[in-house]
Design an enzyme around this catalytic site. Structure first.
Site, PDB file in Angstrom:
ATOM      1  N   SER A 122       0.855  -1.186   0.000  1.00 26.37           N
ATOM      2  CA  SER A 122       0.000   0.000   0.000  1.00 26.37           C
ATOM      3  C   SER A 122       0.888   1.232   0.000  1.00 26.37           C
ATOM      4  O   SER A 122       1.999   1.214   0.554  1.00 26.37           O
ATOM      5  CB  SER A 122      -0.902   0.036   1.242  1.00 26.37           C
ATOM      6  OG  SER A 122      -1.572   1.288   1.358  1.00 26.37           O
TER       7      SER A 122
ATOM      8  N   TYR B  93      -1.177  -0.469  10.426  1.00 27.10           N
ATOM      9  CA  TYR B  93      -1.426  -0.924   9.055  1.00 27.10           C
ATOM     10  C   TYR B  93      -0.297  -0.463   8.137  1.00 27.10           C
ATOM     11  O   TYR B  93       0.245  -1.241   7.346  1.00 27.10           O
ATOM     12  CB  TYR B  93      -2.759  -0.388   8.562  1.00 27.10           C
ATOM     13  CG  TYR B  93      -3.060  -0.712   7.118  1.00 27.10           C
ATOM     14  CD1 TYR B  93      -3.553  -1.968   6.761  1.00 27.10           C
ATOM     15  CD2 TYR B  93      -2.851   0.220   6.111  1.00 27.10           C
ATOM     16  CE1 TYR B  93      -3.823  -2.277   5.440  1.00 27.10           C
ATOM     17  CE2 TYR B  93      -3.109  -0.078   4.782  1.00 27.10           C
ATOM     18  CZ  TYR B  93      -3.602  -1.326   4.457  1.00 27.10           C
ATOM     19  OH  TYR B  93      -3.861  -1.628   3.135  1.00 27.10           O
TER      20      TYR B  93
END
Length: 262
Positions: free
Chosen positions: A140, A153
């Site tokens: 990501s 995350y």
């Protein structure tokens, strides 16, 4: 068809994983689908078998559970037909670090980092021995942006990027291609896991467009593919700035700027 490798995809029941399954099936690859939701995988497999004629196996597994992860590891070690691993399974949490329970972040880390690491470790020796194959790791852009306030995350996705780059350096010379894919906001169910309504957000990429772009990068053998980034030179400059520091950090003494107290 015999020379076309099978593809094992984690998190294959929905979103990015199911879209990869669709695209690889249409390229003629047999599939091994891995996820917790057997019903969704069976529906996807039935559709793709009918539309493409490829063979599809289903492995129901929760990759945060050691015994179930081990089943997938064994499949990757032992099934010589599998030549591509798509490490896609992952999740997110809502709230900030102080709001997240230790148990929840531990499960997040297990799924987002430990599982892809172990699966890559399971398949890499066989691929390197064969001198061919590929590992696709879904990261990501959050992994390079602590400013996005997704601390744990983002840390897991930074791990995925670093792991991919390191594996690329180690496995590339042995014939194994490793790609890190760094999406930005993409329309998948992960937002529900984080307690967010994706329908209220702007700048969200359609999952089909994301995977199609990632596969362009795959075909080009890019080590890092960032589908939403318009100017590749920005990433190249980021890499060049990082690499320019490397000769300066191997020093026997502290830098001069640290030798005088404030």
């Amino acid at each position: 068809m015999a020379d076309i490798p099978s593809v094992l995809i984690t998190g294959a029941s929905t979103g990015i994983g199911s879209t990869y399954a669709d695209r690889f099936a249409r390229r003629g690859h047999d599939l091994v689908l891995v996820a917790r939701d057997r019903k969704r995988m069976e529906a996807l497999a039935a559709r793709l078998r009918e539309e493409t004629g490829v063979a599809i196996d289903i492995v129901q597994a929760d990759l945060t559970q050691a015994s179930e992860l081990a089943v997938v590891e064994a499949r990757l070690r032992d099934d010589a037909r599998i030549g591509i691993l798509v490490n896609n399974a992952g999740t997110a949490l809502g709230g900030g670090f102080l709001d997240q329970s230790t148990d929840d972040v531990t499960r997040l880390v297990a799924l987002n980092t430990t599982a892809p690491l172990r699966l890559a470790s399971a398949v890499s020796p066989r691929l390197a021995g064969a001198g061919k194959g590929a590992i696709i790791n879904i990261g990501s852009v959050v992994g390079v942006a602590p400013e996005f306030a997704m601390t744990v995350y983002g840390a897991t996705k930074a791990f995925i990027l670093f792991l991919s780059q390191g594996l690329s350096l180690e496995l590339g010379p042995k014939g194994v291609y490793v790609q890190a894919v760094l999406p930005a906001a993409t329309r998948t169910e992960i937002w529900g896991h984080a307690g967010a309504d994706v329908n209220t957000m702007s700048g969200v990429m359609d999952v089909n467009e994301l995977v199609d772009a990632a596969l362009v990068g795959f075909d080009r053998r890019e080590p890092v593919t960032i589908p939403p980034l318009p100017d590749a030179e920005q990433w190249n400059a980021y890499q060049a700035a990082r690499q320019a520091m490397l000769p300066n950090v191997a020093q026997a003494h502290a830098a001069e700027r640290y030798r005088t107290a404030v």
